[in-house]
Design a protein around this motif. Structure first.
Motif, PDB file in Angstrom:
ATOM      1  N   LYS A 168      17.244 -10.690   6.184  1.00 26.03           N
ATOM      2  CA  LYS A 168      17.664 -12.091   6.086  1.00 26.03           C
ATOM      3  C   LYS A 168      16.996 -12.818   4.924  1.00 26.03           C
ATOM      4  O   LYS A 168      16.561 -13.954   5.032  1.00 26.03           O
ATOM      5  CB  LYS A 168      17.403 -12.819   7.402  1.00 26.03           C
ATOM      6  N   GLY A 169      16.907 -12.118   3.793  1.00 22.43           N
ATOM      7  CA  GLY A 169      16.329 -12.722   2.607  1.00 22.43           C
ATOM      8  C   GLY A 169      14.810 -12.738   2.579  1.00 22.43           C
ATOM      9  O   GLY A 169      14.217 -13.294   1.670  1.00 22.43           O
ATOM     10  N   LEU A 170      14.178 -12.107   3.565  1.00 24.01           N
ATOM     11  CA  LEU A 170      12.723 -12.011   3.620  1.00 24.01           C
ATOM     12  C   LEU A 170      12.284 -10.611   3.215  1.00 24.01           C
ATOM     13  O   LEU A 170      12.880  -9.621   3.637  1.00 24.01           O
ATOM     14  CB  LEU A 170      12.211 -12.251   5.044  1.00 24.01           C
ATOM     15  N   LYS A 171      11.227 -10.547   2.412  1.00 25.23           N
ATOM     16  CA  LYS A 171      10.611  -9.251   2.150  1.00 25.23           C
ATOM     17  C   LYS A 171       9.673  -8.975   3.315  1.00 25.23           C
ATOM     18  O   LYS A 171       8.759  -9.749   3.598  1.00 25.23           O
ATOM     19  CB  LYS A 171       9.838  -9.245   0.836  1.00 25.23           C
ATOM     20  N   VAL A 172       9.938  -7.861   4.009  1.00 25.39           N
ATOM     21  CA  VAL A 172       9.133  -7.463   5.161  1.00 25.39           C
ATOM     22  C   VAL A 172       8.576  -6.081   4.865  1.00 25.39           C
ATOM     23  O   VAL A 172       9.322  -5.163   4.532  1.00 25.39           O
ATOM     24  CB  VAL A 172       9.981  -7.428   6.455  1.00 25.39           C
ATOM     25  N   VAL A 173       7.268  -5.944   4.980  1.00 27.23           N
ATOM     26  CA  VAL A 173       6.612  -4.663   4.724  1.00 27.23           C
ATOM     27  C   VAL A 173       6.003  -4.182   6.034  1.00 27.23           C
ATOM     28  O   VAL A 173       5.319  -4.932   6.726  1.00 27.23           O
ATOM     29  CB  VAL A 173       5.531  -4.800   3.624  1.00 27.23           C
ATOM     30  N   VAL A 174       6.291  -2.909   6.358  1.00 25.36           N
ATOM     31  CA  VAL A 174       5.792  -2.306   7.587  1.00 25.36           C
ATOM     32  C   VAL A 174       4.926  -1.114   7.225  1.00 25.36           C
ATOM     33  O   VAL A 174       5.316  -0.275   6.408  1.00 25.36           O
ATOM     34  CB  VAL A 174       6.957  -1.846   8.502  1.00 25.36           C
ATOM     35  N   GLU A 175       3.764  -1.041   7.847  1.00 21.34           N
ATOM     36  CA  GLU A 175       2.883   0.096   7.632  1.00 21.34           C
ATOM     37  C   GLU A 175       3.563   1.355   8.158  1.00 21.34           C
ATOM     38  O   GLU A 175       4.156   1.340   9.237  1.00 21.34           O
ATOM     39  CB  GLU A 175       1.565  -0.138   8.362  1.00 21.34           C
ATOM     40  N   SER A 176       3.479   2.443   7.411  1.00 23.11           N
ATOM     41  CA  SER A 176       4.193   3.669   7.780  1.00 23.11           C
ATOM     42  C   SER A 176       3.812   4.165   9.176  1.00 23.11           C
ATOM     43  O   SER A 176       4.673   4.640   9.920  1.00 23.11           O
ATOM     44  CB  SER A 176       3.964   4.758   6.739  1.00 23.11           C
ATOM     45  N   ASP A 177       2.542   4.067   9.547  1.00 20.41           N
ATOM     46  CA  ASP A 177       2.112   4.521  10.867  1.00 20.41           C
ATOM     47  C   ASP A 177       2.683   3.662  11.990  1.00 20.41           C
ATOM     48  O   ASP A 177       2.720   4.097  13.135  1.00 20.41           O
ATOM     49  CB  ASP A 177       0.590   4.517  10.967  1.00 20.41           C
ATOM     50  N   SER A 178       3.119   2.464  11.678  1.00 17.51           N
ATOM     51  CA  SER A 178       3.627   1.539  12.693  1.00 17.51           C
ATOM     52  C   SER A 178       5.136   1.595  12.868  1.00 17.51           C
ATOM     53  O   SER A 178       5.662   1.062  13.841  1.00 17.51           O
ATOM     54  CB  SER A 178       3.238   0.101  12.321  1.00 17.51           C
ATOM     55  N   LEU A 179       5.836   2.234  11.940  1.00 14.40           N
ATOM     56  CA  LEU A 179       7.296   2.216  11.967  1.00 14.40           C
ATOM     57  C   LEU A 179       7.874   2.679  13.301  1.00 14.40           C
ATOM     58  O   LEU A 179       8.768   2.045  13.850  1.00 14.40           O
ATOM     59  CB  LEU A 179       7.868   3.083  10.843  1.00 14.40           C
ATOM     60  N   ARG A 180       7.382   3.766  13.842  1.00 15.96           N
ATOM     61  CA  ARG A 180       7.966   4.286  15.077  1.00 15.96           C
ATOM     62  C   ARG A 180       7.749   3.364  16.261  1.00 15.96           C
ATOM     63  O   ARG A 180       8.530   3.358  17.199  1.00 15.96           O
ATOM     64  CB  ARG A 180       7.467   5.693  15.376  1.00 15.96           C
ATOM     65  N   TYR A 181       6.684   2.581  16.243  1.00 12.44           N
ATOM     66  CA  TYR A 181       6.422   1.647  17.339  1.00 12.44           C
ATOM     67  C   TYR A 181       7.272   0.377  17.215  1.00 12.44           C
ATOM     68  O   TYR A 181       7.451  -0.345  18.189  1.00 12.44           O
ATOM     69  CB  TYR A 181       4.951   1.244  17.361  1.00 12.44           C
TER      70      TYR A 181
ATOM     71  N   HIS B   8       0.831  -1.196   0.000  1.00 14.01           N
ATOM     72  CA  HIS B   8       0.000   0.000   0.000  1.00 14.01           C
ATOM     73  C   HIS B   8       0.872   1.254   0.000  1.00 14.01           C
ATOM     74  O   HIS B   8       2.042   1.206   0.387  1.00 14.01           O
ATOM     75  CB  HIS B   8      -0.914   0.009   1.227  1.00 14.01           C
ATOM     76  N   ASP B   9       0.288   2.375  -0.416  1.00 15.40           N
ATOM     77  CA  ASP B   9       1.002   3.649  -0.370  1.00 15.40           C
ATOM     78  C   ASP B   9       1.473   3.907   1.058  1.00 15.40           C
ATOM     79  O   ASP B   9       0.725   3.713   2.006  1.00 15.40           O
ATOM     80  CB  ASP B   9       0.094   4.802  -0.816  1.00 15.40           C
ATOM     81  N   GLY B  10       2.710   4.328   1.189  1.00 13.49           N
ATOM     82  CA  GLY B  10       3.259   4.641   2.495  1.00 13.49           C
ATOM     83  C   GLY B  10       3.895   3.462   3.203  1.00 13.49           C
ATOM     84  O   GLY B  10       4.512   3.637   4.255  1.00 13.49           O
ATOM     85  N   ASP B  11       3.741   2.262   2.665  1.00 12.03           N
ATOM     86  CA  ASP B  11       4.393   1.103   3.270  1.00 12.03           C
ATOM     87  C   ASP B  11       5.899   1.195   3.096  1.00 12.03           C
ATOM     88  O   ASP B  11       6.385   1.717   2.087  1.00 12.03           O
ATOM     89  CB  ASP B  11       3.921  -0.202   2.615  1.00 12.03           C
ATOM     90  N   GLU B  12       6.619   0.693   4.059  1.00  7.14           N
ATOM     91  CA  GLU B  12       8.077   0.627   3.990  1.00  7.14           C
ATOM     92  C   GLU B  12       8.460  -0.830   3.738  1.00  7.14           C
ATOM     93  O   GLU B  12       8.104  -1.716   4.518  1.00  7.14           O
ATOM     94  CB  GLU B  12       8.670   1.101   5.312  1.00  7.14           C
ATOM     95  N   ALA B  13       9.158  -1.094   2.644  1.00  5.96           N
ATOM     96  CA  ALA B  13       9.601  -2.455   2.312  1.00  5.96           C
ATOM     97  C   ALA B  13      11.049  -2.631   2.748  1.00  5.96           C
ATOM     98  O   ALA B  13      11.903  -1.787   2.458  1.00  5.96           O
ATOM     99  CB  ALA B  13       9.457  -2.718   0.821  1.00  5.96           C
ATOM    100  N   LEU B  14      11.317  -3.710   3.452  1.00  2.41           N
ATOM    101  CA  LEU B  14      12.651  -4.021   3.955  1.00  2.41           C
ATOM    102  C   LEU B  14      13.054  -5.412   3.501  1.00  2.41           C
ATOM    103  O   LEU B  14      12.196  -6.273   3.277  1.00  2.41           O
ATOM    104  CB  LEU B  14      12.659  -3.985   5.496  1.00  2.41           C
ATOM    105  N   ASP B  15      14.345  -5.646   3.380  1.00  2.00           N
ATOM    106  CA  ASP B  15      14.865  -6.981   3.137  1.00  2.00           C
ATOM    107  C   ASP B  15      15.633  -7.379   4.392  1.00  2.00           C
ATOM    108  O   ASP B  15      16.644  -6.772   4.720  1.00  2.00           O
ATOM    109  CB  ASP B  15      15.777  -6.997   1.918  1.00  2.00           C
TER     110      ASP B  15
END
Length: 119
Positions: free
Chosen positions: A58-71, A49-56
């Motif tokens: 350990k070889g996993l695609k991990v997506v974090v909702e932007s509002d949740s990043l600080r928590y 979704h718009d605003g999601d942060e995608a991370l790699d």
């Protein structure tokens, strides 16, 4: 930064491999609720979704909702396998209190006040 232990990464990869949906990834978030104020959301998704942060991680695609990043900054996700149970655990350095089962937590805001969730 989100940390995932080797055992948790291996277990997540096993679970992803068992799914029949291509392009699945791990989605992490925080929701208002639970007995302490906020609860963790962790599951598989195939839609970014718009605003999601995608991370790699350990070889996993991990997506974090932007509002949740600080928590979730500094969170450590682990997986314990024991004979009678086990499962994923989340160690959150941002939490100032948590419930007995560990699935919900409270945090402080920038002024040091315990945040209230907006249900």
């Amino acid at each position: 930064m989100i940390n995932i232990s080797d055992s948790a990464a291996d277990r997540i990869k096993e679970l992803l491999a068992a799914e029949e949906t291509p392009d699945l990834f791990l989605r992490l978030g925080v929701r208002p609720g639970g007995c302490s104020g906020f609860s963790y959301a962790m599951g598989f998704d195939d839609e970014v979704h718009d605003g999601d942060e995608a991370l790699d991680i350990k070889g996993l695609k991990v997506v974090v909702e932007s509002d949740s990043l600080r928590y979730l900054n500094g969170v450590e996700i682990d997986f314990k396998d024991s004979g009678m149970g086990g499962g994923f655990t989340i160690d959150n350095p941002n939490a100032v209190a948590s419930c007995g089962c560990g699935s919900s937590f409270k945090v402080k805001d920038e002024e040091g006040q315990v945040e209230k969730c907006d249900d």
